[in-house]
Write an enzyme that holds these catalytic residues in place. Structure first.
Site, short mmCIF file in Angstrom:
data_model
loop_
_atom_site.label_atom_id
_atom_site.label_comp_id
_atom_site.label_asym_id
_atom_site.label_seq_id
_atom_site.Cartn_x
_atom_site.Cartn_y
_atom_site.Cartn_z
N LYS A 208 47.97 48.77 50.16
CA LYS A 208 46.51 48.70 50.07
C LYS A 208 46.15 47.24 49.83
CE LYS A 208 42.47 50.29 47.59
NZ LYS A 208 41.93 51.24 46.61
N ARG A 218 32.13 50.62 47.70
CA ARG A 218 31.78 50.29 46.31
C ARG A 218 30.28 50.44 46.10
NH1 ARG A 218 35.83 45.05 45.75
NH2 ARG A 218 37.74 46.21 46.19
N LYS A 237 40.04 42.18 43.28
CA LYS A 237 41.18 43.01 42.89
C LYS A 237 42.51 42.40 43.34
CE LYS A 237 38.36 47.23 42.76
NZ LYS A 237 38.30 48.69 43.04
N GLU A 253 56.89 47.41 49.05
CA GLU A 253 56.12 48.49 48.42
C GLU A 253 56.59 49.85 48.96
OE1 GLU A 253 54.02 48.55 46.01
OE2 GLU A 253 53.13 46.57 45.79
N LYS A 268 46.07 50.67 54.25
CA LYS A 268 44.62 50.62 54.12
C LYS A 268 44.17 49.18 53.97
CE LYS A 268 41.10 52.08 50.89
NZ LYS A 268 40.84 52.69 49.61
N SER A 294 35.41 52.09 54.75
CA SER A 294 33.95 52.07 54.86
C SER A 294 33.44 50.91 55.71
CB SER A 294 33.34 52.02 53.46
OG SER A 294 33.82 50.91 52.72
N TYR A 333 35.77 58.57 57.98
CA TYR A 333 34.45 59.15 57.74
C TYR A 333 33.91 59.81 59.01
CZ TYR A 333 34.96 56.32 53.58
OH TYR A 333 35.46 55.78 52.43
C1 PBG Z 1 39.33 52.69 44.72
C2 PBG Z 1 39.17 52.98 46.17
C3 PBG Z 1 38.52 52.13 47.06
C4 PBG Z 1 38.53 52.77 48.28
C5 PBG Z 1 39.20 53.99 48.14
N1 PBG Z 1 39.61 54.10 46.81
C6 PBG Z 1 37.82 50.84 46.81
C7 PBG Z 1 38.55 49.74 46.19
O1 PBG Z 1 39.77 49.70 46.12
O2 PBG Z 1 37.84 48.85 45.71
C8 PBG Z 1 37.90 52.21 49.51
C9 PBG Z 1 37.58 53.14 50.61
C10 PBG Z 1 36.65 52.60 51.63
O3 PBG Z 1 36.26 51.42 51.63
O4 PBG Z 1 36.28 53.39 52.51
N2 PBG Z 1 40.39 53.16 44.06
#
Ligand code: PBG
Length: 344
Positions: A208, A218, A237, A253, A268, A294, A333
């Site tokens: 990720k 968010r 992050k 990982e 991701k 997203s 989505y």
């Molecule tokens: C947080 C989480 C995130 C997403 C899924 N779980 C956001 C992040 O890590 O800040 C993002 C999913 C998306 O953008 O569609 N644990």
């Protein structure tokens, strides 16, 4: 004679190989197609909140933050289309957020309630839950933030284990740790097994990335990192999510998550990381999932709404590309819409 007729009258050139023969009709193209999309490969991410109304999400046109009642109706609707896997993302009331995110493991919390309601209405739908603290944490981070502004690894894992066990007790089929703490897959596996949940699967967010493509998500959950008190809060992050520049690190990982007992590994975002999907696919016999996040959704959606892209064609092409790179499973989505297109 026209120049076209001249051309046709001349002897044909000596072309030794003609790949176009395999593209000459829809019937042949369908026969030689190497990659296919199937509704069974899709997981639909759904947002929910404790409020009574269903609210359109401004940062993600076409997506809704559902009430419990609306959520159940939506899960029922998509099941009829062939979408029988959902992943739940809660917007938690500000008053329930805390530094340690204890609400994440509340058996009467929003997610356990949602799991039970969905299982009552649609027992055959597979429920995936997100394991991470960001919706529950007043600091907006996936882990606990120390007074020095450090995201604490081992202390966070304890809360994540409690959260995963809470979801399992409520009836979750798959827990999906998205927090990127070190060692959490093994710790969650041990905790689940100790409580008798040996059948609950772990879909690990293995690679990720610290991506700008999560912005609209968010916004949907109001879960971006933010300062609430006097302690320093990292604005991004990047001390736990991966550097977008790295692919070898994703394989490291992968090795860890496999060793710790992951059932499914995930990459991701998806579209900008097709090489990472391919690298994982070549290295593991586990199913590989990819999350079209997203920001990827919003880019297509907004261009389509402006009339600049053909939404259906572009969505299907992006998902096919993700499958071709090596993903067995796609979180998107667009899932219900794609199922309708595939059925239609
Ligand atoms: C947080 C989480 C995130 C997403 C899924 N779980 C956001 C992040 O890590 O800040 C993002 C999913 C998306 O953008 O569609 N644990």
């Amino acid at each position: 004679m026209s120049s076209l007729e001249n051309l046709l009258a001349a002897a044909g050139p000596d072309v030794p190989s003609r790949p176009r023969r395999n593209r000459k009709s829809a019937a042949i193209r369908s026969m030689v197609r190497e990659t296919r999309l199937d509704a069974g490969q899709l997981i639909y991410p759904i947002f929910l909140h404790a409020d009574a109304g269903d609210v359109p999400i401004a940062s993600m046109p076409g997506q809704t933050r559902w009430s419990l009642q609306g959520l159940v109706a939506e899960v029922r609707r998509v099941a009829t289309l062939g979408i029988d896997k959902v992943v739940l993302f809660p917007k938690i009331d500000e008053s329930l957020k805390s530094e340690m995110g204890e609400e994440a493991a509340n058996d009467d919390g929003l997610i356990p309630q949602a799991i039970r309601a969905i299982k009552d209405a649609c027992p055959d739908t597979c429920i995936v839950t997100d394991v991470a603290l960001d919706p529950y944490n007043c600091d907006g981070h996936d882990g606990i933030v120390s007074s020095e502004g450090v995201i604490l690894n081992d202390e966070t894992i304890e809360v994540l284990c409690a959260q995963a066990a809470c979801h399992a007790r409520a009836g979750a089929d798959i827990v999906a740790p998205s927090d990127m703490m070190d060692g959490r897959v093994g710790a969650i596996r041990t905790q689940l097994d100790a409580e008798g949940h040996t059948d609950v699967s772990i879909m690990a967010y293995t690679a990720k990335y610290a991506s700008a493509f999560y912005g609209p998500f968010r916004g949907a959950l109001d879960s971006a990192p933010k300062a609430s008190g006097s302690k320093p809060i990292p604005a991004d992050k990047s001390t736990y999510q991966m550097d977008p520049a790295n692919v070898r690190e994703a394989l490291r990982e992968l090795e860890l998550d496999e060793g710790e007992g992951a059932d499914i590994v995930m990459v991701k975002p998806a579209g900008p990381y097709l090489d990472v999907i391919r690298a994982l696919r070549e290295q593991t016999s586990l199913p590989v999932a990819a999350y079209q996040v997203s920001g990827e959704y919003l880019m297509i959606k907004s261009a389509a709404q402006a009339g600049w892209l053909d939404e259906r064609a572009v969505v299907l092409e992006t998902l096919l590309g993700i499958r071709r790179a090596g993903a067995d499973i796609i979180l998107t989505y667009f899932a219900p819409q794609v199922a309708e297109w595939l059925n239609g």
